[in-house]
Design an enzyme around this catalytic site. Structure first.
Site, PDB file in Angstrom:
ATOM      1  N   SER A  84       0.815  -1.207   0.000  1.00  0.00           N
ATOM      2  CA  SER A  84       0.000   0.000   0.000  1.00  0.00           C
ATOM      3  C   SER A  84       0.854   1.265   0.000  1.00  0.00           C
ATOM      4  O   SER A  84       1.613   1.512  -0.925  1.00  0.00           O
ATOM      5  CB  SER A  84      -0.958  -0.043   1.196  1.00  0.00           C
ATOM      6  OG  SER A  84      -1.934   0.954   1.122  1.00  0.00           O
TER       7      SER A  84
ATOM      8  N   ASP B 185      -2.499   6.444  -3.435  1.00  0.00           N
ATOM      9  CA  ASP B 185      -1.338   5.774  -2.839  1.00  0.00           C
ATOM     10  C   ASP B 185      -0.874   4.653  -3.759  1.00  0.00           C
ATOM     11  O   ASP B 185      -1.394   4.480  -4.866  1.00  0.00           O
ATOM     12  CB  ASP B 185      -1.636   5.281  -1.419  1.00  0.00           C
ATOM     13  CG  ASP B 185      -2.556   4.077  -1.384  1.00  0.00           C
ATOM     14  OD1 ASP B 185      -3.301   3.861  -2.367  1.00  0.00           O
ATOM     15  OD2 ASP B 185      -2.557   3.343  -0.382  1.00  0.00           O
TER      16      ASP B 185
ATOM     17  N   ASP C  16      -1.173   1.467  -4.043  1.00  0.00           N
ATOM     18  CA  ASP C  16      -2.075   0.456  -4.603  1.00  0.00           C
ATOM     19  C   ASP C  16      -3.447   1.033  -4.917  1.00  0.00           C
ATOM     20  O   ASP C  16      -4.370   0.290  -5.247  1.00  0.00           O
ATOM     21  CB  ASP C  16      -2.187  -0.765  -3.687  1.00  0.00           C
ATOM     22  CG  ASP C  16      -2.870  -0.466  -2.368  1.00  0.00           C
ATOM     23  OD1 ASP C  16      -2.876   0.705  -1.945  1.00  0.00           O
ATOM     24  OD2 ASP C  16      -3.400  -1.410  -1.745  1.00  0.00           O
TER      25      ASP C  16
ATOM     26  N   ASP D 154      -5.888   2.281  -3.237  1.00  0.00           N
ATOM     27  CA  ASP D 154      -7.098   2.119  -2.425  1.00  0.00           C
ATOM     28  C   ASP D 154      -7.310   3.316  -1.498  1.00  0.00           C
ATOM     29  O   ASP D 154      -8.292   3.368  -0.768  1.00  0.00           O
ATOM     30  CB  ASP D 154      -7.089   0.801  -1.644  1.00  0.00           C
ATOM     31  CG  ASP D 154      -6.000   0.721  -0.584  1.00  0.00           C
ATOM     32  OD1 ASP D 154      -5.119   1.605  -0.551  1.00  0.00           O
ATOM     33  OD2 ASP D 154      -6.028  -0.240   0.208  1.00  0.00           O
TER      34      ASP D 154
END
Length: 447
Positions: free
Chosen positions: A103, A242, A244, A246
């Site tokens: 992440s 960010d 990833d 999400d």
């Protein structure tokens, strides 16, 4: 059943260090294969996505080896956002989805998180069962039942097309100049494509991943980069994702940053006015600002708080039938559209509001006046437990007595790093600073 490998968002750590080693990834893959296999000898299907970290190749191959060894067929999506894995797990009728990502963490970290066949992240109980299989003997498939692996070339394109369907069909983004910061991460191609295809003039940032530069001075943990680009290009707004994708932060045309609380406030008020907000409530974590709670109360809406982690937000939403939730950090969960936090789709909802309101972004993002909040992190030695010390608990009690209901104190361990997070809110910023500094000093002494 306890969990030692899994934290609040899957298994995470420094690449090539336990538990983020090729050996552990192989065992996790094999254990997941055993856990998700339905009865019978038929092959089953797994989708695997990843972000742009160099270690993603190693972990992808190790997971694939473990999964195929237990008879699972693996579909490799390549770099895609985490919410794309949730969506594609369900749309491709897979038995399990896996995302390889840490992440917002630095490039030297990585992680592995699992999605069930419904596209939602696994429960604590399911993760504990996989962990128990990892610790035991994993029986491989018979030679004739070993699985296959195949690369899916259009996984990103499928997600792009789906994301566009969440934007009102009668609207276009023509005339809007939008900066999108992809943090050199998983959305580096998907996010600019979606915005461009919907008609926006796109200024891309962080779209040159090299395996080492994910989240490096960019993305939702560094929204100042997006803010600079918005001002430099005279853009109408900016989107800061960010690694990833999400999470998201929104930047207005003045370069001011709106966090997840402000985005959720806008969407909650807008959806409530449209009759779309189910249950008259927004689900957020204990970290969300007291100002958000007061904003909702002033509109006859409720704030339902959960533990930190978008998975716990989603669990509360599903259990009670709510359709909007998220975290101050930028996870925005809209279960009408996605099974997990989706920074791109949340951005599209903001853009829909911007497009049809006739207002500027700065008029939309300042939904409420936040109560002054201060958060500090204290690193502690692995194996230590500073929060169990009487001295720390006594300092926390003193802080709460001093605030006397005019603010709040929240102290918790990070679920992904050896950190104690010390957060407080208070109208008086001098008192706020003193309260946090006193608690931090007590924790550091006990750490």
């Amino acid at each position: 059943m306890s969990r030692k490998l899994f934290g609040t968002d899957g298994v995470r750590g420094r690449a090539n260090t336990h538990p983020m080693t090729a050996e552990m990834a192989l065992r996790l893959g094999a254990a997941a294969g055993r856990y998700f296999r339905r009865s019978g000898e038929d092959h089953h299907r797994v989708v695997i996505g990843k972000d742009t970290r160099l270690s993603g190749y190693m972990l992808e191959n190790a997971l694939t080896a473990g999964l195929t060894s237990t008879g699972m067929n693996v579909l490799l999506l390549g770099p895609v956002p985490t919410p794309a894995v949730g969506y594609l797990t369900r749309s491709m009728r897979a038995d399990v989805g896996i995302m390889i990502s840490a992440s917002h963490n630095p490039a030297h970290d990585n992680g592995i998180k699992f999605f069930g066949p419904d596209g939602f992240k696994l429960s604590d109980e399911a993760e504990a069962r996989i962990e128990a299989i990892v610790a035991g003997e994993i029986i491989p498939a018979q030679p004739q039942n070993i699985g296959r692996a195949k690369r899916i070339d259009d996984g990103r394109g499928r997600y792009v097309e789906y994301a566009k369907t969440t934007f009102p069909s009668g609207q276009r983004l023509e005339g809007l100049k939008v900066v999108v910061d992809c943090a050199n991460g998983a959305a580096y191609r998907a996010a600019p494509d979606v915005l461009w295809e919907l008609g926006a003039e796109v200024i891309p940032l962080g779209v040159s991943p090299n395996g080492h530069n994910i989240n490096d001075g960019l993305g939702s943990t560094h929204p100042e980069a997006c803010a600079r680009a918005v001002l430099e290009h005279g853009a109408d707004m900016g989107i800061s994702l960010d690694g990833d994708a999400d999470r998201v932060m929104i930047v207005d045309e003045k370069g001011q940053v709106a966090d997840g609380d402000q985005i959720m406030a806008l969407l909650a008020a807008r959806w409530a006015a449209q009759g779309r907000l189910r249950g008259g409530a927004l689900v957020a974590t204990v970290m969300s600002n007291l100002g958000l709670e007061r904003f909702l109360q002033g509109r006859g809406l409720r704030l339902e708080r959960t533990a930190v982690g978008d998975r716990y937000v989603v669990e509360r939403m599903r259990g009670a039938g709510f359709n909007l939730g998220g975290e101050q950090s930028g996870h925005i969960v809209m279960t009408d559209y996605a099974t997990t936090g989706d920074g791109l789709i949340a951005s599209l909802q903001f853009l829909a509001a911007l497009s049809d309101s006739g207002q500027r972004a700065s008029e939309l993002v300042a939904q409420f006046e936040p109560v002054p909040q201060l958060l500090k992190n204290v690193r502690y030695a692995v194996g230590a437990d500073p929060l169990s010390k009487d001295s720390v608990q006594a300092e926390i009690a003193r802080a709460e007595a001093r605030l006397n209901g005019s603010g709040r104190v929240l102290i918790r361990k990070s679920g992904t790093e050896p950190l104690i997070r010390v957060m407080a809110e208070a109208e008086d910023e001098t008192v706020l600073r003193e309260v946090v500094e006193d608690i931090v000093a007590a924790v550091e002494k006990a750490a």
